[in-house]
Scaffold this active site. Sequence first.
Site, PDB file in Angstrom:
ATOM      1  N   LEU A  53       0.810  -1.217   0.000  1.00 50.36           N
ATOM      2  CA  LEU A  53       0.000   0.000   0.000  1.00 50.36           C
ATOM      3  C   LEU A  53       0.842   1.264   0.000  1.00 50.36           C
ATOM      4  CD1 LEU A  53      -2.590  -1.128   2.719  1.00 50.36           C
ATOM      5  CD2 LEU A  53      -2.824  -1.314   0.236  1.00 50.36           C
ATOM      6  N   TYR A 103       2.059  11.368 -11.814  1.00 52.46           N
ATOM      7  CA  TYR A 103       1.560  10.397 -10.835  1.00 52.46           C
ATOM      8  C   TYR A 103       1.064   9.135 -11.532  1.00 52.46           C
ATOM      9  CZ  TYR A 103      -1.436   8.375  -7.193  1.00 52.46           C
ATOM     10  OH  TYR A 103      -2.028   7.528  -6.293  1.00 52.46           O
ATOM     11  N   ASN A 132     -11.305   7.343  -5.858  1.00 52.26           N
ATOM     12  CA  ASN A 132     -11.181   8.120  -4.627  1.00 52.26           C
ATOM     13  C   ASN A 132     -11.750   7.322  -3.451  1.00 52.26           C
ATOM     14  OD1 ASN A 132     -10.437  11.034  -5.691  1.00 52.26           O
ATOM     15  ND2 ASN A 132     -11.974  10.184  -7.080  1.00 52.26           N
ATOM     16  N   GLY A 282     -47.381  11.863  40.329  1.00 47.61           N
ATOM     17  CA  GLY A 282     -48.794  12.220  40.393  1.00 47.61           C
ATOM     18  C   GLY A 282     -49.338  12.914  39.154  1.00 47.61           C
TER      19      GLY A 282
END
Length: 369
Positions: A53, A103, A132, A282
């Site tokens: 990862l 990238y 994403n 009550g």
Amino acid sequence: MKILVTGAKGFIGKNLIAELRNRQYKDIYEYAKDTDPDLLHEYCKDADFVFHLAGINRPKDECEFMEGNYGFTSKLLKTLKKYNNTCPIMISSSIQANLNNPYGISKRAGEDLLFNYSKETGANVLVYRFPNVFGKWCKPNYNSAIATFCHNVANDLPITVNDPNAIINLVYIDDVIEELIQSLEGKGNFVGSLYEIPIVYTKTLGSIVELIYSFKNSREERFIPDMSDSFTKKLYSTYLSYLPKDKFSYDLKMNVDNRGSFTEFLKTPERGQVSVNISKPGITKGNHWHHTKNEKFLVVSGNGVIRFRKIGTEDIIEYFVSGDKLEVVDIPTGYTHNIENLGDKDMVTIMWANEFFDPERPDTYYLEV
């Protein structure tokens, strides 16, 4: 089974390791930027499966893309080969591997390394091109618009949306982790030459921002988002994870008088309203009936009696209730009803109604039981 996770301190890595431990996988080798590099040899020698990862997506210099996404992958594979370890290896690539930006090129180069490694060694490689990814523990103001939006809205900071009609493909972190664990167990979602996350959401940025702001406003309005929509459910969970530590709680408006109090807790358009009713000793509350509105009463503290009388009859039905025995009492339509506190302390009742209160059409008619 010994599992090596590179990028162990990253967004996906932290979520994966947490769930692996939940599922009783005990031998997990965590490799991150600050790990002693010499440990990579020990890990690669013993690993039965590798989750790769680690990567670079927001470098100071573009040359770091190749260094992080190609260079370290090459180092990892060479180390595995050194110890003749042909265990399966999964790599987290990106949908940008289809693009010719620095990238994307670096990610595609890392993929090619794995495919060639598989041909050379026979090792099983699992290449995932993630869109994403959103969810808890993702770093805001880094590389995730969802993380940034959630963090900024939760912290009363402004957000910028250049094009609200821009379309974004999203996968939720828990769905990603479930798929990765399926791949570990030999049941990954293989499509063509790649593996894919089965559940992908396609949304516009504008609709996402609108939803996130609705989450913020839901506290004041006491509305719960539509949890039947899986994306809304997952985005809401994500948003909550970005709340500041001093904003986990929020006040409710208590309607207080000498009889006790009535406080709306939650409302939904399709599932009605939940409220908290406190009655003093009550005190009798109610003495009204409804055409269509129906309710459920649950006394959780104290003790009392719920009385019913069908409209047009004289017979009174009584149900004695107590926080010592949790019991739900349905309030049917066409019956006037009340609830009386028979004890010497406050009686607390959780009340659900099938619709939230509308002052224009209250469907509530006074009539003594």
